[in-house]
Design a protein around this motif. Sequence first.
Motif, short mmCIF file in Angstrom:
data_model
loop_
_atom_site.label_atom_id
_atom_site.label_comp_id
_atom_site.label_asym_id
_atom_site.label_seq_id
_atom_site.Cartn_x
_atom_site.Cartn_y
_atom_site.Cartn_z
N LEU A 77 49.89 30.96 49.61
CA LEU A 77 50.07 31.79 48.41
C LEU A 77 51.18 32.81 48.63
O LEU A 77 52.00 33.05 47.74
N LEU A 78 51.21 33.40 49.82
CA LEU A 78 52.26 34.37 50.15
C LEU A 78 53.64 33.74 50.05
O LEU A 78 54.58 34.33 49.51
N LYS A 79 53.75 32.55 50.59
CA LYS A 79 55.04 31.84 50.60
C LYS A 79 55.53 31.59 49.18
O LYS A 79 56.71 31.73 48.89
N SER A 80 54.63 31.26 48.31
CA SER A 80 54.99 30.98 46.93
C SER A 80 55.35 32.24 46.16
O SER A 80 56.28 32.25 45.36
N ALA A 81 54.62 33.33 46.42
CA ALA A 81 54.77 34.54 45.61
C ALA A 81 55.82 35.50 46.14
O ALA A 81 56.28 36.37 45.41
N MET A 82 56.19 35.40 47.39
CA MET A 82 57.17 36.30 48.00
C MET A 82 56.75 37.77 47.87
O MET A 82 57.51 38.61 47.42
N VAL A 83 55.49 38.05 48.23
CA VAL A 83 54.99 39.42 48.23
C VAL A 83 54.27 39.66 49.55
O VAL A 83 54.12 38.77 50.37
N THR A 84 53.77 40.88 49.74
CA THR A 84 53.06 41.21 50.98
C THR A 84 51.65 40.61 50.96
O THR A 84 51.11 40.27 49.91
N SER A 85 51.05 40.54 52.14
CA SER A 85 49.69 40.02 52.21
C SER A 85 48.73 40.94 51.45
O SER A 85 47.77 40.47 50.85
N GLY A 86 49.00 42.23 51.46
CA GLY A 86 48.17 43.16 50.70
C GLY A 86 48.23 42.88 49.21
O GLY A 86 47.22 42.99 48.51
N ALA A 87 49.41 42.54 48.72
CA ALA A 87 49.56 42.22 47.30
C ALA A 87 48.77 40.96 46.95
O ALA A 87 48.12 40.91 45.89
N ILE A 88 48.83 39.96 47.81
CA ILE A 88 48.05 38.73 47.55
C ILE A 88 46.56 39.05 47.56
O ILE A 88 45.81 38.59 46.69
N THR A 89 46.13 39.85 48.52
CA THR A 89 44.72 40.23 48.58
C THR A 89 44.28 40.91 47.29
O THR A 89 43.23 40.59 46.73
N ASN A 90 45.10 41.83 46.79
CA ASN A 90 44.77 42.52 45.54
C ASN A 90 44.70 41.55 44.36
O ASN A 90 43.80 41.64 43.52
N ARG A 91 45.65 40.63 44.30
CA ARG A 91 45.65 39.65 43.21
C ARG A 91 44.39 38.79 43.26
O ARG A 91 43.74 38.55 42.25
N VAL A 92 44.09 38.31 44.46
CA VAL A 92 42.92 37.45 44.62
C VAL A 92 41.64 38.24 44.32
O VAL A 92 40.72 37.71 43.68
N ASP A 93 41.59 39.50 44.74
CA ASP A 93 40.42 40.33 44.42
C ASP A 93 40.22 40.43 42.92
O ASP A 93 39.09 40.28 42.42
N ARG A 94 41.28 40.70 42.18
CA ARG A 94 41.17 40.84 40.72
C ARG A 94 40.73 39.52 40.07
O ARG A 94 39.88 39.50 39.19
N LEU A 95 41.34 38.42 40.52
CA LEU A 95 40.99 37.11 39.95
C LEU A 95 39.56 36.71 40.31
O LEU A 95 38.86 36.11 39.50
N SER A 96 39.15 37.07 41.52
CA SER A 96 37.78 36.78 41.93
C SER A 96 36.79 37.57 41.09
O SER A 96 35.76 37.03 40.65
N ALA A 97 37.09 38.83 40.82
CA ALA A 97 36.22 39.66 39.99
C ALA A 97 36.11 39.10 38.57
O ALA A 97 35.08 39.27 37.91
N LYS A 98 37.15 38.42 38.12
CA LYS A 98 37.13 37.79 36.79
C LYS A 98 36.49 36.42 36.81
O LYS A 98 36.37 35.76 35.77
N GLY A 99 36.11 35.94 38.00
CA GLY A 99 35.48 34.63 38.12
C GLY A 99 36.47 33.47 38.01
O GLY A 99 36.07 32.34 37.74
#
Length: 168
Positions: A77-99
């Motif tokens: 996911l990091l490779k595709s998005a070109m962001v930090t691991s923290g940013a991916i974690t935040n994105r995944v956290d938000r998407l996980s909270a939304k189910g």
Amino acid sequence: MQERDTVDDIVDQWARARPELDSEPIAVIGRLRRLNVRVDTALREYFAEHGLDSSEFDVLATLRRSGEPYELNARALLKSAMVTSGAITNRVDRLSAKGLVERSPCPNDRRAVLVRLTPAGKELIDAAMPGHVRNEERILAALDPQERDQLKALLKKLLIAHGDTERL
């Protein structure tokens, strides 16, 4: 005479203020930057209609295009998005909270986590993609097919020249 845009005015102002400077790069980069703002706005507005922001849409789309079982590790996911691991974690956290995604341990590497689309996430991205493509088509509508091909080639050349060659 071709219609003028805001960047023409900016270039003219620099030509008057600093005639010794070559303003050609400003003409190109200025237009890229201004267009980027307009494209981002159009994309953000569309994604918001689906309850997503651009970064969340990016994660869902990346997982969906990865093919079944629609899961990737955080590194992919990091490779595709070109962001930090923290940013991916935040994105995944938000998407996980939304189910829309779920995490699971990677069977091959206990330190890694897999992120997978849930059925609701797959349904949402599948519903959003046709409209997203239509939105992008609308953004590019001023260009004929030959101009699009030229633009694709020129942008690709610039990206490669600036090191964007890592394969997914």
